[in-house]
Write a protein that holds these residues in place. Structure first.
Motif, PDB file in Angstrom:
ATOM      1  N   SER A 122       0.845  -1.189   0.000  1.00  0.00           N
ATOM      2  CA  SER A 122       0.000   0.000   0.000  1.00  0.00           C
ATOM      3  C   SER A 122       0.877   1.235   0.000  1.00  0.00           C
ATOM      4  O   SER A 122       2.053   1.188   0.400  1.00  0.00           O
ATOM      5  CB  SER A 122      -0.904   0.002   1.242  1.00  0.00           C
ATOM      6  OG  SER A 122      -1.594   1.223   1.367  1.00  0.00           O
ATOM      7  N   ARG A 123       0.306   2.364  -0.435  1.00  0.00           N
ATOM      8  CA  ARG A 123       1.026   3.636  -0.285  1.00  0.00           C
ATOM      9  C   ARG A 123       1.192   3.983   1.187  1.00  0.00           C
ATOM     10  O   ARG A 123       2.091   4.718   1.564  1.00  0.00           O
ATOM     11  CB  ARG A 123       0.251   4.768  -0.971  1.00  0.00           C
ATOM     12  CG  ARG A 123       0.194   4.700  -2.467  1.00  0.00           C
ATOM     13  CD  ARG A 123      -0.380   5.993  -3.047  1.00  0.00           C
ATOM     14  NE  ARG A 123      -1.607   6.393  -2.379  1.00  0.00           N
ATOM     15  CZ  ARG A 123      -2.820   6.018  -2.761  1.00  0.00           C
ATOM     16  NH1 ARG A 123      -2.961   5.243  -3.817  1.00  0.00           N
ATOM     17  NH2 ARG A 123      -3.892   6.408  -2.107  1.00  0.00           N
ATOM     18  N   GLU A 124       0.274   3.475   2.010  1.00  0.00           N
ATOM     19  CA  GLU A 124       0.268   3.821   3.434  1.00  0.00           C
ATOM     20  C   GLU A 124       0.471   2.565   4.275  1.00  0.00           C
ATOM     21  O   GLU A 124      -0.268   2.313   5.226  1.00  0.00           O
ATOM     22  CB  GLU A 124      -1.048   4.508   3.794  1.00  0.00           C
ATOM     23  CG  GLU A 124      -1.305   5.789   2.990  1.00  0.00           C
ATOM     24  CD  GLU A 124      -2.651   6.385   3.267  1.00  0.00           C
ATOM     25  OE1 GLU A 124      -3.640   5.622   3.359  1.00  0.00           O
ATOM     26  OE2 GLU A 124      -2.740   7.623   3.393  1.00  0.00           O
ATOM     27  N   ALA A 125       1.465   1.787   3.925  1.00  0.00           N
ATOM     28  CA  ALA A 125       1.711   0.521   4.611  1.00  0.00           C
ATOM     29  C   ALA A 125       2.014   0.712   6.093  1.00  0.00           C
ATOM     30  O   ALA A 125       1.838  -0.207   6.896  1.00  0.00           O
ATOM     31  CB  ALA A 125       2.854  -0.230   3.939  1.00  0.00           C
ATOM     32  N   ASN A 126       2.470   1.913   6.474  1.00  0.00           N
ATOM     33  CA  ASN A 126       2.772   2.171   7.886  1.00  0.00           C
ATOM     34  C   ASN A 126       1.527   2.108   8.769  1.00  0.00           C
ATOM     35  O   ASN A 126       1.620   2.002   9.989  1.00  0.00           O
ATOM     36  CB  ASN A 126       3.437   3.544   8.043  1.00  0.00           C
ATOM     37  CG  ASN A 126       2.567   4.681   7.540  1.00  0.00           C
ATOM     38  OD1 ASN A 126       2.069   4.637   6.413  1.00  0.00           O
ATOM     39  ND2 ASN A 126       2.389   5.708   8.351  1.00  0.00           N
TER      40      ASN A 126
ATOM     41  N   ASN B 201       4.556   4.147 -10.592  1.00  0.00           N
ATOM     42  CA  ASN B 201       5.845   3.871 -11.238  1.00  0.00           C
ATOM     43  C   ASN B 201       6.332   2.439 -11.002  1.00  0.00           C
ATOM     44  O   ASN B 201       7.267   1.975 -11.659  1.00  0.00           O
ATOM     45  CB  ASN B 201       6.921   4.875 -10.784  1.00  0.00           C
ATOM     46  CG  ASN B 201       7.105   4.888  -9.273  1.00  0.00           C
ATOM     47  OD1 ASN B 201       7.096   3.854  -8.617  1.00  0.00           O
ATOM     48  ND2 ASN B 201       7.271   6.078  -8.706  1.00  0.00           N
ATOM     49  N   GLY B 202       5.708   1.739 -10.061  1.00  0.00           N
ATOM     50  CA  GLY B 202       6.041   0.344  -9.824  1.00  0.00           C
ATOM     51  C   GLY B 202       7.313   0.119  -9.034  1.00  0.00           C
ATOM     52  O   GLY B 202       7.721  -1.039  -8.833  1.00  0.00           O
ATOM     53  N   ASN B 203       7.942   1.193  -8.565  1.00  0.00           N
ATOM     54  CA  ASN B 203       9.188   1.038  -7.807  1.00  0.00           C
ATOM     55  C   ASN B 203       8.968   0.218  -6.541  1.00  0.00           C
ATOM     56  O   ASN B 203       8.079   0.514  -5.739  1.00  0.00           O
ATOM     57  CB  ASN B 203       9.758   2.405  -7.435  1.00  0.00           C
ATOM     58  CG  ASN B 203      10.279   3.158  -8.647  1.00  0.00           C
ATOM     59  OD1 ASN B 203      10.527   2.563  -9.685  1.00  0.00           O
ATOM     60  ND2 ASN B 203      10.451   4.464  -8.505  1.00  0.00           N
TER      61      ASN B 203
END
Length: 210
Positions: free
Chosen positions: A31-35, A51-53
């Motif tokens: 997730s973008r917000e895995a934290n 971007n898949g990074n």
């Protein structure tokens, strides 16, 4: 089984994660917000899907990827088909064995008539449904070697109870005896995890409803 869930902090993604953990699977949450993910036993990765990074590292060694992608948060619905294409292209080289895609809005109520095209389809969800239809087109036209499955929920998906009961169909919208098309998000998650474990359908779209 090692299961990666892309979009694990979203409403549907987090419900899928809860079901996977209840079944004692090893969960990789992306997730973008895995934290924000605090559950014990979950491996987390923050990945920017635009971007898949970091995606390859996050998916290393997973058996099944379940992707719950939406563009509502950033108003970028184009990302849905974009991510579908990226996963179809890249997952075979990541050694991921299967992709199960969370997608709705494109089920048919009559031959070649999609639910999203009806005049009374809610405007708040139309862009999202159209984006998922575009993703379905990507899947249907792919020449990827990946074993994929596109799973569409009923017309109405809602927070409810986990009964463990559901029906599966194909491209046509499933309705009950009253003409309603419904599924709780909990039972939709049950259907997805059953498919992850049993691997019944391949390279196709199915619908799930009561």
């Amino acid at each position: 089984m090692k299961i990666a869930i892309i979009g694990a902090t979203g409403w549907i993604g987090s419900t899928i994660m809860a079901e996977a953990l209840m079944r004692k699977h090893h969960v990789v949450a992306i997730s973008r917000e895995a934290n924000k993910i605090t559950q014990a036993g979950v491996t987390t990765h923050s990945v920017d899907l635009e971007n898949g990074n970091g995606l390859k590292e996050a998916l290393d060694g997973v058996d099944v990827v379940i992707a719950s992608i939406g563009g509502r948060a950033k108003g970028n619905h184009g990302i849905v088909a974009q991510v579908a294409q990226r996963l179809l292209n890249d997952l075979p080289s990541f050694n991921a064995k299967r992709l199960i895609w969370v997608g709705g809005g494109s089920l048919e109520v009559a031959p070649n008539v999609q639910l999203v095209s009806l005049p009374d389809f809610p405007n708040d969800y139309k862009d999202e449904a159209i984006a998922q239809g575009q993703a379905l087109t990507v899947f249907k036209n792919t020449n990827s070697t990946l074993d994929w499955l596109f799973v569409s929920p009923a017309a109405e998906i809602f927070p409810g109870e986990r009964t463990g009961s559901y029906r599966t169909g194909g491209d046509n919208l499933l309705t009950d005896a009253n003409g309603d098309s419904k599924i709780s998000v909990q039972d939709y998650a049950v259907a997805l995890l059953d498919e992850a474990e049993q691997s019944t359908h391949h390279s196709t779209r199915i619908g799930v409803a009561y």
